[in-house]
Write a protein that holds these residues in place. Structure first.
Motif, mmCIF file in Angstrom:
data_model
loop_
_atom_site.group_PDB
_atom_site.id
_atom_site.type_symbol
_atom_site.label_atom_id
_atom_site.label_comp_id
_atom_site.label_asym_id
_atom_site.label_seq_id
_atom_site.Cartn_x
_atom_site.Cartn_y
_atom_site.Cartn_z
ATOM 1 N N GLU A 60 2.335 1.792 -3.416
ATOM 2 C CA GLU A 60 1.336 2.271 -4.371
ATOM 3 C C GLU A 60 0.868 3.692 -4.091
ATOM 4 O O GLU A 60 0.569 4.435 -5.017
ATOM 5 C CB GLU A 60 0.117 1.339 -4.373
ATOM 6 C CG GLU A 60 0.364 -0.015 -4.953
ATOM 7 C CD GLU A 60 0.657 0.016 -6.439
ATOM 8 O OE1 GLU A 60 0.168 0.907 -7.151
ATOM 9 O OE2 GLU A 60 1.384 -0.877 -6.895
ATOM 10 N N ALA A 61 0.770 4.053 -2.809
ATOM 11 C CA ALA A 61 0.168 5.350 -2.461
ATOM 12 C C ALA A 61 0.829 5.961 -1.225
ATOM 13 O O ALA A 61 0.235 6.023 -0.149
ATOM 14 C CB ALA A 61 -1.320 5.176 -2.230
ATOM 15 N N ALA A 75 -5.566 1.244 -6.037
ATOM 16 C CA ALA A 75 -4.400 0.378 -6.264
ATOM 17 C C ALA A 75 -3.880 -0.176 -4.944
ATOM 18 O O ALA A 75 -3.504 -1.353 -4.869
ATOM 19 C CB ALA A 75 -3.301 1.148 -6.993
ATOM 20 N N SER A 76 -3.870 0.642 -3.905
ATOM 21 C CA SER A 76 -3.383 0.152 -2.614
ATOM 22 C C SER A 76 -4.300 -0.939 -2.076
ATOM 23 O O SER A 76 -3.829 -1.901 -1.474
ATOM 24 C CB SER A 76 -3.212 1.302 -1.619
ATOM 25 O OG SER A 76 -4.431 1.855 -1.210
ATOM 26 N N LEU A 113 -6.631 11.338 -5.732
ATOM 27 C CA LEU A 113 -5.840 10.181 -5.298
ATOM 28 C C LEU A 113 -6.614 8.864 -5.365
ATOM 29 O O LEU A 113 -6.116 7.816 -4.960
ATOM 30 C CB LEU A 113 -5.324 10.396 -3.877
ATOM 31 C CG LEU A 113 -4.233 11.454 -3.730
ATOM 32 C CD1 LEU A 113 -3.872 11.662 -2.271
ATOM 33 C CD2 LEU A 113 -2.997 11.062 -4.529
ATOM 34 N N PRO A 127 -7.307 6.749 -7.842
ATOM 35 C CA PRO A 127 -6.616 5.621 -8.487
ATOM 36 C C PRO A 127 -5.543 4.997 -7.589
ATOM 37 O O PRO A 127 -5.397 3.772 -7.558
ATOM 38 C CB PRO A 127 -6.005 6.241 -9.746
ATOM 39 C CG PRO A 127 -6.861 7.431 -10.027
ATOM 40 C CD PRO A 127 -7.267 7.957 -8.682
ATOM 41 N N LYS A 128 -4.833 5.812 -6.849
ATOM 42 C CA LYS A 128 -3.807 5.278 -5.948
ATOM 43 C C LYS A 128 -4.436 4.557 -4.764
ATOM 44 O O LYS A 128 -3.929 3.530 -4.318
ATOM 45 C CB LYS A 128 -2.884 6.392 -5.470
ATOM 46 C CG LYS A 128 -1.968 6.888 -6.565
ATOM 47 C CD LYS A 128 -0.952 7.847 -6.005
ATOM 48 C CE LYS A 128 0.091 8.163 -7.066
ATOM 49 N NZ LYS A 128 1.302 8.706 -6.478
ATOM 50 N N GLU A 161 1.177 8.884 -0.481
ATOM 51 C CA GLU A 161 0.437 10.062 -0.040
ATOM 52 C C GLU A 161 -0.650 9.688 0.977
ATOM 53 O O GLU A 161 -1.132 10.535 1.728
ATOM 54 C CB GLU A 161 -0.252 10.762 -1.223
ATOM 55 C CG GLU A 161 0.671 11.187 -2.325
ATOM 56 C CD GLU A 161 0.910 10.097 -3.377
ATOM 57 O OE1 GLU A 161 1.431 10.452 -4.449
ATOM 58 O OE2 GLU A 161 0.583 8.919 -3.149
ATOM 59 N N CYS A 182 0.832 -1.203 0.000
ATOM 60 C CA CYS A 182 0.000 0.000 0.000
ATOM 61 C C CYS A 182 0.869 1.257 0.000
ATOM 62 O O CYS A 182 0.585 2.223 -0.718
ATOM 63 C CB CYS A 182 -0.944 0.005 1.197
ATOM 64 S SG CYS A 182 -0.111 -0.152 2.795
#
Length: 68
Positions: A21-22, A52-53, A46, A48-49, A24, A18
């Protein structure tokens, strides 16, 4: 906020996918060897991130929740 990131820390196994991937949204607690959710409502930019996480968590400790 159009969605929320939900995290179950007791399921976390410390893979840190995670965070990769992100960064932030996530941090990592070295002492506990688990992820730390920094931003539960990261906003649309954010998303998409965040998604993804959630997808890349092998422990399935992360999910995206839509508002009801």
């Amino acid at each position: 906020m159009s969605y929320a990131v939900l995290f179950e820390p007791e399921k976390c196994q410390g893979y840190a996918n995670c965070l990769i991937e992100a960064p932030e949204i996530w941090d990592f607690d070295e002492d506990e060897n688990r992820a730390v959710l920094r931003v539960a409502g990261p906003g649309d930019a954010l998303r998409p991130k965040a998604e993804a996480s959630a997808r890349c968590c092998p422990a399935q400790a992360i999910r995206i929740e839509e508002p009801s």
